[in-house]
Write a protein that holds these residues in place. Structure first.
Motif, PDB file in Angstrom:
ATOM      1  N   THR A 173       0.802  -1.229  -0.121  1.00 54.91           N
ATOM      2  CA  THR A 173       0.103   0.087  -0.061  1.00 54.91           C
ATOM      3  C   THR A 173       0.905   1.343   0.003  1.00 54.91           C
ATOM      4  O   THR A 173       0.537   2.136  -0.639  1.00 54.91           O
ATOM      5  CB  THR A 173      -1.138   0.009   1.319  1.00 54.91           C
ATOM      6  N   GLU A 174       1.991   1.300   0.797  1.00 58.27           N
ATOM      7  CA  GLU A 174       2.806   2.349   0.510  1.00 58.27           C
ATOM      8  C   GLU A 174       3.676   2.447  -0.502  1.00 58.27           C
ATOM      9  O   GLU A 174       3.761   3.784  -0.929  1.00 58.27           O
ATOM     10  CB  GLU A 174       3.837   2.300   1.860  1.00 58.27           C
ATOM     11  N   LEU A 175       3.886   1.234  -1.332  1.00 58.84           N
ATOM     12  CA  LEU A 175       4.771   1.376  -2.450  1.00 58.84           C
ATOM     13  C   LEU A 175       3.776   2.289  -3.444  1.00 58.84           C
ATOM     14  O   LEU A 175       3.984   3.066  -4.183  1.00 58.84           O
ATOM     15  CB  LEU A 175       5.036   0.048  -2.990  1.00 58.84           C
ATOM     16  N   TRP A 176       2.436   1.724  -3.546  1.00 63.38           N
ATOM     17  CA  TRP A 176       1.400   2.293  -4.412  1.00 63.38           C
ATOM     18  C   TRP A 176       1.248   3.628  -4.252  1.00 63.38           C
ATOM     19  O   TRP A 176       1.084   4.631  -5.196  1.00 63.38           O
ATOM     20  CB  TRP A 176       0.142   1.496  -4.577  1.00 63.38           C
ATOM     21  N   HIS A 177       1.429   4.254  -3.053  1.00 63.24           N
ATOM     22  CA  HIS A 177       0.983   5.484  -2.669  1.00 63.24           C
ATOM     23  C   HIS A 177       2.113   6.407  -3.189  1.00 63.24           C
ATOM     24  O   HIS A 177       1.767   7.526  -3.501  1.00 63.24           O
ATOM     25  CB  HIS A 177       0.863   5.613  -1.160  1.00 63.24           C
ATOM     26  N   LYS A 178       3.360   6.003  -3.130  1.00 62.90           N
ATOM     27  CA  LYS A 178       4.523   6.817  -3.452  1.00 62.90           C
ATOM     28  C   LYS A 178       4.863   6.764  -4.811  1.00 62.90           C
ATOM     29  O   LYS A 178       5.896   7.518  -5.357  1.00 62.90           O
ATOM     30  CB  LYS A 178       5.590   6.576  -2.283  1.00 62.90           C
ATOM     31  N   LEU A 179       4.413   5.686  -5.365  1.00 62.53           N
ATOM     32  CA  LEU A 179       5.185   5.276  -6.649  1.00 62.53           C
ATOM     33  C   LEU A 179       4.822   6.605  -7.541  1.00 62.53           C
ATOM     34  O   LEU A 179       5.866   6.801  -8.391  1.00 62.53           O
ATOM     35  CB  LEU A 179       4.574   4.030  -7.167  1.00 62.53           C
ATOM     36  N   ALA A 180       3.665   7.025  -7.836  1.00 64.35           N
ATOM     37  CA  ALA A 180       3.568   7.679  -8.945  1.00 64.35           C
ATOM     38  C   ALA A 180       4.195   9.146  -8.744  1.00 64.35           C
ATOM     39  O   ALA A 180       4.622   9.795  -9.826  1.00 64.35           O
ATOM     40  CB  ALA A 180       1.977   8.139  -9.036  1.00 64.35           C
ATOM     41  N   ALA A 181       4.496   9.608  -7.387  1.00 59.07           N
ATOM     42  CA  ALA A 181       5.173  10.838  -7.208  1.00 59.07           C
ATOM     43  C   ALA A 181       6.677  10.558  -7.489  1.00 59.07           C
ATOM     44  O   ALA A 181       7.373  11.438  -7.849  1.00 59.07           O
ATOM     45  CB  ALA A 181       4.896  11.187  -5.793  1.00 59.07           C
ATOM     46  N   THR A 182       7.105   9.496  -7.256  1.00 58.55           N
ATOM     47  CA  THR A 182       8.787   9.155  -7.396  1.00 58.55           C
ATOM     48  C   THR A 182       8.700   8.638  -8.942  1.00 58.55           C
ATOM     49  O   THR A 182       9.850   9.099  -9.619  1.00 58.55           O
ATOM     50  CB  THR A 182       8.997   8.102  -6.841  1.00 58.55           C
ATOM     51  N   LEU A 183       8.019   7.890  -9.716  1.00 62.30           N
ATOM     52  CA  LEU A 183       8.203   7.648 -10.936  1.00 62.30           C
ATOM     53  C   LEU A 183       6.807   7.566 -11.829  1.00 62.30           C
ATOM     54  O   LEU A 183       6.152   6.901 -11.829  1.00 62.30           O
ATOM     55  CB  LEU A 183       8.432   5.923 -11.008  1.00 62.30           C
TER      56      LEU A 183
END
Length: 805
Positions: free
Chosen positions: A775-785
């Motif tokens: 859940t944390e990966l999906w929350h931050k992924l769009a902002a990072t990549l």
């Protein structure tokens, strides 16, 4: 040169692993099994039926391993860039120390993996003005240069010999200035990591300090006491001792001290011993079962044999070797040595049996269709070889050259059969003889292709028939023309740069960047962004003669030399602000103005060396911007067109959410996240007439011409995806839904297993990344990549594939 015919694009069908493999008719391992007299292993005979299934199993392992690596890459990027606001840095020395140790002592194997760390960034000497950022800093550094385009991950060498089985050692190096008849130096920097300034990481040069002593100096101006274990990277040509001037001999001793560069590792090795002894038996057992039951290794077989598949995957990952490659790479050389067990280690000849030459057009052309080794050469553009007397433009390699008629700025080739001209798939299979060498230049597989069709890394020599399997772990996306990526962030930064142009004095050439900004009311048409013909309007353009101080977009000052590493010029676009002001389409364009000093000798994009465009995405906060990772890269010297032409590089435009190819779990935080639209980046790579970027009417018409292209709906985009891209973006064409679901289950369990492996070399940041909840990966992924999984994109505008606008 782009391939203008995409009708044979590699689509998912009922035989995904078979399609990923090289053509069976030219696969040397399958050919060796037909000839017989090949040793069996674990009591399993090497029949053609068994070997074919072994090949399919290894293809399935490459696919699953590649998907696992994508997940691991995403986790490290989110941890380093998104969470710690640092830079991900990868070290490969421990893997190479293990490779050297295993060759010396075959019983000393220890599982290894590359070491990942999150490290702070050095300050760079280039600045962006504070007015562009919401927190109004004193200044902001440009985003760091990408550490690598990706990693070449060697998983196995599937090989067969007549008589006593042997082992294969591969040695890989990459030239950034490659051997030809005119160059002064050969530089082996293509397989090195890059620091944030765009130079080879941890590179030293010798320089004279204030006391008059020659001591090492690093990329950031720091002096050092000693060189350490660094080795010279540059080689100079030895004087010719006779009329036989080719091949030229090269030595680091022939390079002046002031022009030498020193790095720790630029050659990489892989030994097949561990695969041969502990993994191949498991592969053969699975293959024999499939062959005996007259079944084939497909998605259903992999799903039914998940336990065995994951066991082999785990063993492969423990012994595979990762090799970084950067944007400067022109050729990778993969040397194969056929080695014997003797005493405690392996004894290898001093010279390779064969070499594969991989031109950058095969490797850095279309990352979405280059996830595994066997896809290389299938989806690349055509490379050309021809007689040196025909002139160099458009050639990749030269034939029929003599000491009086040199090849010039391209490498030589000696084609099998003496054919002096033709096309090939940008891979060269070179075998050595007593009198020199002979090259196989295969063509791309396809129903309309001629010649010797092949793909991937294959060795056909008499000593050993071998197929090198593995994948490309992309660090960013390398899109081809007509391909789109989502851009789920608010700020886009586009940098362009060039190393040199041999047609200019001193190699100095001026490449200019510009912008064309348009506004189109949404009409839900099939055009880009749903634009309605005749209702779009010109807003503004930017070039070296027309630079505004607008707060939502800007370009850099004119750099007229191309000197130095990294970005020579840049464009900044605050897409969130631009959207609010009514701008819906923004095209980034470039021109080759000419040589420094105003000379314009008909330079074409293909005459440039090290020319690139890169894209990053971030928020408008300077801290986020300065740490942003590069998400897209285009090799500009792979385009065509003379200096009097400009080129559209990419277009950012607002697209409707139903056309967004992204996983459903992805959490968006960009400024248009809840409007039913998203920003998308389309790679155009189209040329237009115009020596400089100063004609509003030309640029306006050019921009409107690009908008009129039809964008495919999501179903058509998914149907054109390769199997790795469909898995990574979680797209399932209806006719392939079952196959993808079967493979996806295995991938998911492989990702879980990989995140539970903790070796001694693992950093604290890597441990945190592996433990990160989904859940944390999906929350931050769009902002990072913001482009999604690295290396993926969608074929969204077929009409732009290699065409002029």
């Amino acid at each position: 040169v782009e391939n203008t015919d995409d009708r044979n694009a590699n689509k998912i069908d009922e035989d995904p692993f078979g399609d990923m493999l090289p053509p069976v008719s030219t696969n040397p391992v399958v050919g060796a099994s037909r000839e017989g007299a090949v040793a069996s292993i674990n009591g399993v005979p090497e029949t053609e039926a068994v070997v074919l299934q072994e090949e399919r199993i290894l293809a399935s392992e490459s696919l699953v391993d590649e998907q696992v690596e994508v997940n691991q890459e995403e986790r490290m990027e989110v941890e380093c860039v998104g969470m710690e606001h640092l830079r991900e840095v990868t070290y490969y020395e421990n893997e190479q120390e293990e490779a050297d140790s295993e060759i010396r002592n075959i019983r000393s194997f220890q599982p290894t993996e590359a070491e990942h760390q999150c490290l702070p960034l050095h300050l760079r000497n280039k600045k962006l003005p504070s007015r562009l950022f919401s927190d109004h800093p004193t200044f902001a550094n440009p985003p760091p240069f990408p550490e690598r385009l990706g990693e070449i991950v060697v998983e196995a060498v599937h090989h067969l010999e007549k008589g006593e089985p042997k082992h294969i050692v591969l040695e890989m190096a990459g030239c950034t200035s490659c051997e030809n008849d005119r160059t002064r130096f050969v530089e082996w920097g293509g397989l090195l990591s890059i620091d944030e300034s765009g130079q080879f990481r941890k590179m030293y040069r010798k320089a004279v300090n204030m006391l008059g002593f020659s001591v090492p100096k690093d990329n950031f101006g720091e002096w050092h006491v000693r060189m350490g274990d660094r080795k010279p990277l540059v080689e100079g040509a030895e004087p010719a001792k006779s009329s036989h001037r080719y091949p030229r001999k090269w030595s680091a001793d022939r390079v002046p001290a002031g022009e030498q560069k020193y790095v720790r590792t630029y050659k990489y090795k892989y030994s097949s011993f561990q695969f041969d002894e502990t993994i191949l038996g498991d592969v053969k057992t699975m293959a024999a079962e499939a062959a005996t039951e007259h079944s084939t290794v497909d998605g259903a077989f992999v799903h039914e044999h998940e336990a065995e598949e994951l066991k082999v995957l785990r063993e492969i990952r423990e012994q595979e070797k990762r090799i970084p490659f950067n944007h400067k790479l022109e050729q990778m050389h993969m040397n194969m040595y056929v080695c014997e067990e003797r005493g405690a280690g392996l004894i290898c000849p001093t010279t390779p049996a064969e070499t594969i030459l991989v031109h950058d057009s095969a490797l850095a052309f279309d990352s979405a269709k280059s996830a595994t080794f066997d896809e290389l050469g299938k989806n690349s553009p055509n490379c050309f070889y021809g007689h040196c007397s025909a002139g160099e433009r458009g050639l990749t390699m030269c034939t029929g050259c003599t000491s009086d008629r040199p090849c010039g700025s391209h490498s030589r080739t000696q084609p099998r059969g003496g054919i002096e001209q033709g096309t090939f798939n940008c891979l060269v299979e070179r075998a050595y003889t007593d009198s020199g060498y002979v090259d196989v230049l295969p063509t791309k597989p396809g129903p309309t292709a001629g010649g010797f069709q092949s793909s991937g890394f294959l060795f056909r020599g008499s000593g050993s028939r071998a197929h090198v399997t593995g994948h490309i772990n992309w660090h960013l996306s390398v899109p081809r023309a007509g391909h789109c990526e989502p851009f789920l962030q608010d700020v886009a930064y586009v940098g362009v740069g060039v190393d040199e142009c041999d047609m200019c004095p001193g190699g100095e050439v001026d490449v200019d960047i510009g912008l064309v900004l348009l506004s189109c009311p949404p009409g839900h048409t099939k055009a880009l962004g749903g634009a309605v013909a005749g209702q779009c309007r010109y807003v503004d353009h930017q070039n070296f003669a027309h630079r505004s101080t607008h707060g939502s977009y800007a370009i850099s000052e004119d750099d007229r030399s191309g000197k130095g590493e990294g970005d020579d010029e840049w464009a900044f676009l605050n897409l969130a602000k631009m959207g609010k002001s009514g701008i819906t389409h923004a095209m980034v364009v470039a021109n080759i103005f000419g040589c420094v000093g105003g000379q314009r000798p008909g330079i074409g994009w293909q005459d440039l060396e090290g020319a690139f465009m890169r894209v990053t995405g971030s928020s408008s906060v300077s801290k986020s911007f300065q740490n942003a990772e590069t998400i897209g890269y285009v090799d500009l010297d792979g385009m065509s067109g003379p200096a009097r032409n400009g080129a559209a590089l990419v277009m950012f435009y607002l697209s409707e959410d139903p056309k967004l190819a992204a996983p459903s779990e992805l959490k968006r935080t960009d400024g248009v996240a809840r409007t039913g639209y998203h920003w998308k980046m389309l790679t155009v790579k189209g040329t237009y007439q115009g020596h400089v970027l100063d004609s509003r009417s030309t640029l306006e018409a050019f921009g409107f011409g690009a908008i009129r292209n039809v964008e495919s709906d999501l179903d058509r985009q998914a149907a054109a995806m390769s199997l790795p891209t469909a898995l990574a973006t979680e797209q399932s064409p209806p006719r392939e839904e079952q196959t993808i679901a079967e493979v996806r289950d295995v991938v998911s369990h492989g990702e879980t297993e990989a995140s539970s492996v903790h070796l001694a070399s693992e950093s604290e940041s890597e441990r945190k990344a592996k433990a990160m909840p989904k859940t944390e990966l999906w929350h931050k992924l769009a902002a990072t990549l913001p482009e999604g999984p690295p290396g993926t994109d969608a074929f969204c505008v077929p009409s732009l594939s290699g065409t002029k606008i």
